[in-house]
Design a protein around this motif. Structure first.
Motif, PDB file in Angstrom:
ATOM      1  N   VAL A 352      34.865  21.596  27.726  1.00  0.00           N
ATOM      2  CA  VAL A 352      34.421  21.977  29.067  1.00  0.00           C
ATOM      3  C   VAL A 352      35.637  22.293  29.937  1.00  0.00           C
ATOM      4  CG1 VAL A 352      33.244  21.166  31.146  1.00  0.00           C
ATOM      5  CG2 VAL A 352      32.330  20.598  28.888  1.00  0.00           C
ATOM      6  N   GLY A 353      35.544  23.366  30.710  1.00  0.00           N
ATOM      7  CA  GLY A 353      36.608  23.720  31.644  1.00  0.00           C
ATOM      8  C   GLY A 353      37.538  24.820  31.165  1.00  0.00           C
ATOM      9  N   MET A 354      37.302  25.395  29.988  1.00  0.00           N
ATOM     10  CA  MET A 354      38.130  26.519  29.535  1.00  0.00           C
ATOM     11  C   MET A 354      37.866  27.730  30.428  1.00  0.00           C
ATOM     12  SD  MET A 354      38.007  26.384  25.380  1.00  0.00           S
ATOM     13  CE  MET A 354      39.220  27.683  25.303  1.00  0.00           C
ATOM     14  N   GLN A 355      38.930  28.413  30.846  1.00  0.00           N
ATOM     15  CA  GLN A 355      38.776  29.565  31.736  1.00  0.00           C
ATOM     16  C   GLN A 355      38.113  30.724  30.998  1.00  0.00           C
ATOM     17  OE1 GLN A 355      42.661  30.502  33.316  1.00  0.00           O
ATOM     18  NE2 GLN A 355      42.494  28.944  34.920  1.00  0.00           N
ATOM     19  N   VAL A 356      37.173  31.378  31.666  1.00  0.00           N
ATOM     20  CA  VAL A 356      36.469  32.533  31.125  1.00  0.00           C
ATOM     21  C   VAL A 356      36.984  33.771  31.851  1.00  0.00           C
ATOM     22  CG1 VAL A 356      34.245  33.646  30.764  1.00  0.00           C
ATOM     23  CG2 VAL A 356      34.451  31.154  30.592  1.00  0.00           C
ATOM     24  N   HIS A 357      37.520  34.743  31.099  1.00  0.00           N
ATOM     25  CA  HIS A 357      38.111  35.949  31.660  1.00  0.00           C
ATOM     26  C   HIS A 357      37.178  37.133  31.425  1.00  0.00           C
ATOM     27  CE1 HIS A 357      42.141  33.957  31.950  1.00  0.00           C
ATOM     28  NE2 HIS A 357      41.657  33.276  30.914  1.00  0.00           N
ATOM     29  N   VAL A 358      37.054  37.979  32.437  1.00  0.00           N
ATOM     30  CA  VAL A 358      36.243  39.183  32.273  1.00  0.00           C
ATOM     31  C   VAL A 358      37.049  40.189  31.443  1.00  0.00           C
ATOM     32  CG1 VAL A 358      37.063  40.243  34.422  1.00  0.00           C
ATOM     33  CG2 VAL A 358      34.885  40.945  33.448  1.00  0.00           C
ATOM     34  N   PRO A 359      36.474  40.767  30.374  1.00  0.00           N
ATOM     35  CA  PRO A 359      37.241  41.633  29.477  1.00  0.00           C
ATOM     36  C   PRO A 359      37.374  43.078  29.953  1.00  0.00           C
ATOM     37  CG  PRO A 359      35.046  41.318  28.602  1.00  0.00           C
ATOM     38  CD  PRO A 359      35.126  40.479  29.839  1.00  0.00           C
ATOM     39  N   ALA A 360      36.796  43.437  31.084  1.00  0.00           N
ATOM     40  CA  ALA A 360      36.882  44.819  31.571  1.00  0.00           C
ATOM     41  C   ALA A 360      36.600  44.840  33.071  1.00  0.00           C
ATOM     42  CB  ALA A 360      35.887  45.723  30.823  1.00  0.00           C
ATOM     43  N   ASP A 361      37.024  45.931  33.733  1.00  0.00           N
ATOM     44  CA  ASP A 361      36.751  46.090  35.153  1.00  0.00           C
ATOM     45  C   ASP A 361      35.237  46.188  35.395  1.00  0.00           C
ATOM     46  OD1 ASP A 361      39.456  46.237  35.193  1.00  0.00           O
ATOM     47  OD2 ASP A 361      39.582  48.380  35.628  1.00  0.00           O
ATOM     48  N   GLY A 362      34.791  45.691  36.526  1.00  0.00           N
ATOM     49  CA  GLY A 362      33.366  45.783  36.829  1.00  0.00           C
ATOM     50  C   GLY A 362      33.017  45.156  38.166  1.00  0.00           C
ATOM     51  N   ILE A 363      31.708  45.020  38.413  1.00  0.00           N
ATOM     52  CA  ILE A 363      31.173  44.444  39.650  1.00  0.00           C
ATOM     53  C   ILE A 363      30.212  43.326  39.274  1.00  0.00           C
ATOM     54  CG2 ILE A 363      29.828  44.885  41.737  1.00  0.00           C
ATOM     55  CD1 ILE A 363      30.776  47.763  41.643  1.00  0.00           C
ATOM     56  N   VAL A 364      30.339  42.173  39.925  1.00  0.00           N
ATOM     57  CA  VAL A 364      29.476  41.023  39.658  1.00  0.00           C
ATOM     58  C   VAL A 364      28.081  41.310  40.216  1.00  0.00           C
ATOM     59  CG1 VAL A 364      29.138  38.565  40.038  1.00  0.00           C
ATOM     60  CG2 VAL A 364      31.449  39.464  39.712  1.00  0.00           C
ATOM     61  N   THR A 365      27.078  41.241  39.341  1.00  0.00           N
ATOM     62  CA  THR A 365      25.690  41.488  39.769  1.00  0.00           C
ATOM     63  C   THR A 365      24.883  40.196  39.871  1.00  0.00           C
ATOM     64  OG1 THR A 365      25.042  41.876  37.463  1.00  0.00           O
ATOM     65  CG2 THR A 365      25.701  43.792  38.768  1.00  0.00           C
ATOM     66  N   ALA A 366      25.367  39.101  39.268  1.00  0.00           N
ATOM     67  CA  ALA A 366      24.671  37.815  39.364  1.00  0.00           C
ATOM     68  C   ALA A 366      25.687  36.701  39.185  1.00  0.00           C
ATOM     69  CB  ALA A 366      23.571  37.702  38.302  1.00  0.00           C
TER      70      ALA A 366
END
Length: 447
Positions: A352-366
Motif C-alpha cells: 500500500v502507498g506505491m505511487q501511481v504514475h499516469v503513462p501519457a498526457d491527458g485530462i482527469v475525468t473521474a
C-alpha cells in the motif's frame, strides 16, 4: 535355460543404502499415542535423505526466484532513464549529421560556382585562341602572296640585270628602278615577319593560359566529385539511421492496434510544438544542377522522416505506452474472463502507498469512490484512448485537471472489492476495454 530375477535384490540394495546413510542419518521413530494404543512411524535413513533433498531444492528455488525478482526490480527503474539517454544521444547525432550535411551542401554549391566561372574563362580563352589562329592564317596567306611576288620580282630583277649587262647602260635607269622595288619588298617582308613572330608569341601565350585553365577545371571537377561522394555518404548514413529508428516506431503503433498514418494525420492537424515542423530545402530551378537537385530531394526525404519521428514522439507522450508503477510490483491477474466475468484490466500487486504514475498526457475525468473499484481515477487521452486506476489508497488529482506523462495521480491500495493491496489498471479504446499488455509489450520492443 531361463533365469528369473531374485526379488530380494532390490531389498538388499535398499538395505545397503540405508546402512550407508545410517552413519549420518540414524533411523528415527515418531510415536503417536491414543487412548487405546500406541503407534510409531519409522523414518529410515533413505526417507530422511529424500526429505532433506526436497527441502534443499525448495530452498534453492526460493533463493533463485527472489534474486531474479530483486534484479528485475532494480533494472526496471533504470530502463526508462537509459532509453531517454539513448534517444537524446541519437537525436544529437542526427543534429550533428544534419549540420555536416548542410556544410557539405554549401561547399558543393561554392565548388559548382567556381567550376562555372572556370568554364567561362576557358571558353573566353578558347575564343581568343581561335581569333589568334585566324589572324595567323591570314598573315601566313599574305606572306605567301608577298613571297610569291618577291620571287617574281627577284626573277625580273635578275633578268633586268642580265639585259642591262648586254645593253651596257641603255637600261641603267630601268635597272635602278627594279632594284629600288626589290629593296621595298625586302623591307616589307621584314615587317611582316616581325608581326608574324609577335602573333605567334600571343598564340603560344593563349595556349598556355588555356592549358592552365584546363588543369584548374580538372582540379575543380575532382573537388566537386569528392564533395558529391562525401555528401552521398552522409545522406546514406542519415537515411539508414532514420530508417532504423522509424521501423520500430511503426511496429510499436501497429502492435498496439493503432493506425500510424491516422495518428500522424491527427498530430499534424493539432500540431503546436515549439519551432514548428521541419521545412523542406529548396533551390532555384534556373540552371539547376542535377546532382544538387538529387541531393535536395534526398535531404527533403530525410527531413520528412525526421518530422514523422517528431510526430511519433508527440504521439508516444499522448498514448499509454508505459507501466503506471515503477518497480517493486508483480503481476497477479491478467486481462480476460475470470469466474465467468470479464476482468477488464490487469492487477499489479505491491505494498500500500506505491505511487501511481499516469503513462501519457491527458485530462482527469473521474477522481472518486466507485463501487467495485474503490477509490478510482479515470484519465482521457488522445485518439479515443482512456485509462482507469482502481483500488487506490489515496487520490492526488481532481476532475478536469490536466496531467502529463509521469505525473503522480494516486497511491496503490486495497479499497473497494479487493483481496489484497494492488493496482487495477485498464486501457479503453473508444470505450471498449482492451488488454493493457498490448500497449506495454509494444513499447518494450522499442524502448
Amino acid at each position: 535355460m531361463t533365469t528369473s530375477q531374485d526379488p530380494s535384490v532390490p531389498k538388499r540394495l535398499i538395505a545397503r543404502v540405508n546402512s550407508s546413510l545410517g552413519r549420518f542419518l540414524p533411523e528415527q521413530r515418531l510415536f503417536m499415542k491414543s487412548d487405546s494404543a500406541t503407534r510409531f512411524v519409522r523414518l529410515r535413513p533413505i526417507t530422511q535423505a529424500w526429505v532433506l533433498a526436497a527441502a534443499g531444492a525448495f530452498f534453492l528455488w526460493a533463493v533463485v526466484a527472489t534474486s531474479l525478482l530483486f534484479i528485475a526490480g532494480i533494472s526496471s527503474g533504470s530502463t526508462r532513464e537509459q532509453a531517454a539517454i539513448a534517444q537524446a544521444a541519437f537525436e544529437q547525432r542526427l543534429v550533428t549529421l544534419a549540420k555536416e550535411r548542410d556544410s557539405r551542401a554549401s561547399e558543393a554549391v561554392a565548388a559548382q560556382e567556381r567550376f562555372q566561372l572556370a568554364l567561362a574563362q576557358v571558353s573566353q580563352m578558347q575564343s581568343q585562341l581561335l581569333a589568334s589562329e585566324e589572324r595567323r592564317r591570314e598573315l601566313e596567306t599574305g606572306i605567301d602572296v608577298i613571297q610569291g611576288t618577291l620571287r617574281r620580282t627577284m626573277t625580273e630583277r635578275d633578268t633586268a640585270r642580265a639585259a642591262l649587262a648586254k645593253t651596257q647602260g641603255t637600261e641603267a635607269g630601268k635597272a635602278n628602278s627594279l632594284s629600288a622595288r626589290a629593296d621595298d619588298m625586302a623591307s616589307t617582308v621584314d615587317m611582316l615577319s616581325s608581326v608574324l613572330s609577335s602573333t605567334a608569341a600571343e598564340r603560344d601565350a593563349a595556349a598556355r593560359d588555356a592549358e592552365d585553365a584546363r588543369v584548374e577545371t580538372d582540379r575543380i571537377a575532382l573537388e566537386k566529385r569528392l564533395l558529391e561522394e562525401r555528401n552521398d555518404e552522409i545522406f546514406t548514413t542519415l537515411e539508414g539511421a532514420v530508417k532504423v529508428s522509424m521501423t520500430p516506431l511503426d511496429r510499436m503503433f501497429k502492435n498496439a492496434g493503432m493506425n500510424p498514418d491516422s495518428i500522424l494525420s491527427q498530430i499534424r492537424k493539432g500540431y503546436s510544438g515549439t519551432g514548428g515542423p521541419l521545412m523542406p530545402i529548396s533551390y532555384s530551378t534556373k540552371g539547376e544542377d542535377p546532382a544538387i537537385a538529387r541531393d535536395a530531394a534526398r535531404a527533403n526525404g530525410i527531413l520528412e522522416r525526421l518530422d514523422e519521428m517528431n510526430m511519433y514522439r508527440i504521439a508516444v507522450d499522448k498514448l499509454p505506452f508505459a507501466i503506471p508503477i515503477y518497480g517493486g510490483y508483480r503481476f497477479t491477474s491478467p486481462f480476460g474472463y475470470r469466474w465467468g466475468r470479464l476482468h477488464a484490466g490487469i492487477d499489479l500487486a505491491g505494498p500500500v502507498g506505491m505511487q501511481v504514475h499516469v503513462p501519457a498526457d491527458g485530462i482527469v475525468t473521474a477522481a472518486e469512490w466507485e463501487n467495485g473499484y474503490g477509490n478510482v481515477v479515470k484519465v482521457r487521452h488522445e485518439f479515443g484512448v482512456s485509462t482507469v486506476y482502481g483500488h487506490l489508497s489515496r487520490i492526488r488529482v481532481r476532475v478536469g485537471q490536466k496531467v502529463s506523462r509521469g505525473d503522480v495521480i494516486g497511491d496503490s491500495g486495497n479499497t473497494g472489492r479487493s483481496t489484497g493491496p494492488h493496482l487495477h489498471y485498464e486501457i479503453r479504446v473508444g470505450g471498449n476495454p482492451i488488454n493493457p499488455m498490448t500497449f506495454i509489450k509494444a513499447a518494450k520492443d522499442v524502448f
